[in-house]
Design a protein around this motif. Structure first.
Motif, PDB file in Angstrom:
ATOM      1  N   PRO A   1       0.801  -1.224   0.000  1.00 53.24           N
ATOM      2  CA  PRO A   1       0.000   0.000   0.000  1.00 53.24           C
ATOM      3  C   PRO A   1       0.841   1.285   0.000  1.00 53.24           C
ATOM      4  N   GLY A   2       2.184   1.166  -0.117  1.00 52.25           N
ATOM      5  CA  GLY A   2       3.045   2.342  -0.033  1.00 52.25           C
ATOM      6  C   GLY A   2       3.383   2.652   1.411  1.00 52.25           C
ATOM      7  N   PRO A   3       4.413   3.469   1.668  1.00 52.92           N
ATOM      8  CA  PRO A   3       4.845   3.738   3.053  1.00 52.92           C
ATOM      9  C   PRO A   3       3.733   4.319   3.935  1.00 52.92           C
ATOM     10  N   ALA A   4       3.042   5.351   3.456  1.00 49.71           N
ATOM     11  CA  ALA A   4       1.977   5.964   4.257  1.00 49.71           C
ATOM     12  C   ALA A   4       0.850   4.968   4.503  1.00 49.71           C
ATOM     13  N   GLY A   5       0.492   4.214   3.457  1.00 50.03           N
ATOM     14  CA  GLY A   5      -0.559   3.219   3.599  1.00 50.03           C
ATOM     15  C   GLY A   5      -0.148   2.085   4.522  1.00 50.03           C
ATOM     16  N   ALA A   6       1.141   1.706   4.492  1.00 50.87           N
ATOM     17  CA  ALA A   6       1.617   0.618   5.345  1.00 50.87           C
ATOM     18  C   ALA A   6       1.525   0.987   6.816  1.00 50.87           C
ATOM     19  N   VAL A   7       1.914   2.210   7.157  1.00 49.53           N
ATOM     20  CA  VAL A   7       1.816   2.651   8.556  1.00 49.53           C
ATOM     21  C   VAL A   7       0.351   2.694   8.988  1.00 49.53           C
ATOM     22  N   GLY A   8      -0.497   3.255   8.128  1.00 48.92           N
ATOM     23  CA  GLY A   8      -1.919   3.303   8.443  1.00 48.92           C
ATOM     24  C   GLY A   8      -2.512   1.917   8.600  1.00 48.92           C
ATOM     25  N   LEU A   9      -2.064   0.979   7.778  1.00 52.22           N
ATOM     26  CA  LEU A   9      -2.588  -0.387   7.829  1.00 52.22           C
ATOM     27  C   LEU A   9      -2.195  -1.073   9.136  1.00 52.22           C
ATOM     28  N   VAL A  10      -0.947  -0.870   9.570  1.00 55.08           N
ATOM     29  CA  VAL A  10      -0.499  -1.445  10.840  1.00 55.08           C
ATOM     30  C   VAL A  10      -1.319  -0.862  11.987  1.00 55.08           C
ATOM     31  N   LEU A  11      -1.505   0.461  11.976  1.00 53.67           N
ATOM     32  CA  LEU A  11      -2.303   1.087  13.033  1.00 53.67           C
ATOM     33  C   LEU A  11      -3.755   0.626  12.981  1.00 53.67           C
ATOM     34  N   THR A  12      -4.276   0.449  11.771  1.00 51.32           N
ATOM     35  CA  THR A  12      -5.657  -0.006  11.618  1.00 51.32           C
ATOM     36  C   THR A  12      -5.852  -1.386  12.231  1.00 51.32           C
ATOM     37  N   ALA A  13      -5.020  -2.342  11.813  1.00 48.44           N
ATOM     38  CA  ALA A  13      -5.155  -3.703  12.341  1.00 48.44           C
ATOM     39  C   ALA A  13      -4.856  -3.735  13.835  1.00 48.44           C
ATOM     40  N   GLY A  14      -3.863  -2.957  14.275  1.00 47.51           N
ATOM     41  CA  GLY A  14      -3.524  -2.931  15.687  1.00 47.51           C
ATOM     42  C   GLY A  14      -4.650  -2.376  16.543  1.00 47.51           C
ATOM     43  N   LEU A  15      -5.301  -1.309  16.073  1.00 51.17           N
ATOM     44  CA  LEU A  15      -6.418  -0.742  16.829  1.00 51.17           C
ATOM     45  C   LEU A  15      -7.598  -1.701  16.889  1.00 51.17           C
ATOM     46  N   VAL A  16      -7.916  -2.328  15.765  1.00 55.31           N
ATOM     47  CA  VAL A  16      -9.043  -3.277  15.754  1.00 55.31           C
ATOM     48  C   VAL A  16      -8.767  -4.435  16.710  1.00 55.31           C
TER      49      VAL A  16
END
Length: 383
Positions: free
Chosen positions: A110-125
């Motif tokens: 997903p690109g660098p910005a998307g990768a960080v957001g994805l980690v935070l997304t899965a981590g928060l859920v």
């Protein structure tokens, strides 16, 4: 029948249609997927963090508090209603579907910005799913206890099932409890103490349980090994499905997930201390030993975890029946807002330290204080 009896018999849970909103959190990653697919914007993967840590605190302020308690004659029916249980059950398939989808997106890049957001997304859920595991893990029914372990699997925090129930609930608001933060202790000092301390404590508790029965802890009946085996099996299946490139993502989101839990632990009992009685034992846990919040929005999203005093007094009481107590110290905001404050220690201390001191009538010696720490007076003078 008296007037009060009539009023109680006519009572209805006004939050009943709101409880399914708790399922919005595991649905957010799919909304992010739709947004990313239609716009091609990598920042779409920040939708979940922005919603949870940005929008919810704002709505919390706008909606305000709800201090209503169910009358005691309504509690048995509320406790027995399957409606409330199924909402917690449904969190799990949504949680796991979101994780599988996130793995697929990670592999595509997903690109660098998307990768960080994805980690935070899965981590928060998955971090918020620990709250669902918490609700389920306190119940006597075997199906709910097993579902609790399953919900903990994505964060690798299965030992929480043992430590929280048999460790934290016994030692809460004492220096011996690794999950009770101390006045003056920053979240960044608390984090390694609670992560390592809770792990050690859980293993000691489970080892002692088996040795008292004359058997080795290395058994299929070990509840920690059950839970960890679920994590290993899940990560192995996801690695087989998506390849070894998914492993860093699984580890990173797990760290975010259990850090969310520990941030909540940090704010729930900050600086609060049970005093010793004449026999040298800690007094019984009561509403004074947990920070509470009556913010309606976060209570709906977190299955009323913020009515934490009643939970500690009555661990088997289901979320829909938890009560607000006047004696409980109140946080100035809901958990989502306070979690953000905890990440900035100077702001946290400015907001919380004087509240701890006031809770003990200015006598700091009654608080659970970090060694060597002296809280500052709001005007800047040390107390």
């Amino acid at each position: 029948m008296g007037r009060m009896d009539v009023a109680e018999s006519l009572w209805r849970d006004t939050k009943r249609p709101l409880w399914p909103l708790a399922l919005v959190v595991p649905a957010l990653p799919f909304a992010a997927l739709l947004l990313a697919a239609t716009t091609g914007w990598p920042w779409a993967w920040w939708l979940t963090p922005v919603f949870v840590l940005g929008l919810i605190p704002v709505v919390d302020v706008l909606i305000g508090d709800d201090r209503a308690n169910p009358p005691e004659d309504a509690v048995p029916a509320l406790q027995a209603s399957p409606y409330y249980r199924w909402i917690t059950y449904l969190f799990l398939p949504a949680q796991f579907a979101a994780l599988v989808m996130a793995c697929a997106v990670w592999i595509r890049g997903p690109g660098p910005a998307g990768a960080v957001g994805l980690v935070l997304t899965a981590g928060l859920v998955n971090g918020i799913a620990i709250n669902t595991a918490h609700e389920l893990g306190h119940k006597r029914e075997n199906v709910e206890r097993w579902l609790s372990k399953i919900a903990l699997a994505p964060t690798g925090y299965g030992h929480f099932f043992v430590e929280h129930n048999r460790g934290h609930h016994v030692r809460v608001a004492t220096p011996e409890d690794p999950a009770s933060s101390r006045l003056g202790e920053s979240f960044y000092r608390f984090w390694p103490r609670t992560v390592l301390g809770s792990l050690r404590s859980a293993w000691r508790l489970e080892t002692s349980r088996h040795r008292l029965r004359g058997r080795t802890p290395w058994t299929v009946r070990n509840e920690i090994l059950h839970a960890w085996a679920m994590t290993v099996a899940m990560f192995a299946l996801l690695t087989a499905a998506f390849g070894p490139r998914v492993l860093p993502f699984l580890v990173l989101q797990a760290v975010v997930g259990f850090s969310v839990l520990e941030a909540v632990n940090y704010l729930e009992h900050y600086g609060l201390l049970r005093q010793r009685n004449a026999a040298g034992r800690y007094e019984k846990v009561d509403p004074r030993h947990s920070w509470n919040s009556d913010r309606l929005t976060t209570n709906v999203f977190l299955f009323q975890l913020q009515r934490h005093s009643d939970h500690h007094a009555n661990p088997l009481r289901r979320y829909q029946t938890l009560r607000s107590f006047d004696a409980s110290p109140q946080l100035p905001a809901g958990y989502a807002t306070m979690l953000l404050l905890a990440l900035v220690p100077p702001l946290w201390r400015r907001v919380m330290d004087h509240r701890v001191v006031a809770h003990y009538g200015g006598n700091v010696s009654l608080a659970n204080t970090a060694p060597g720490y002296r809280p500052a007076h709001p005007a800047g003078r040390h107390i």
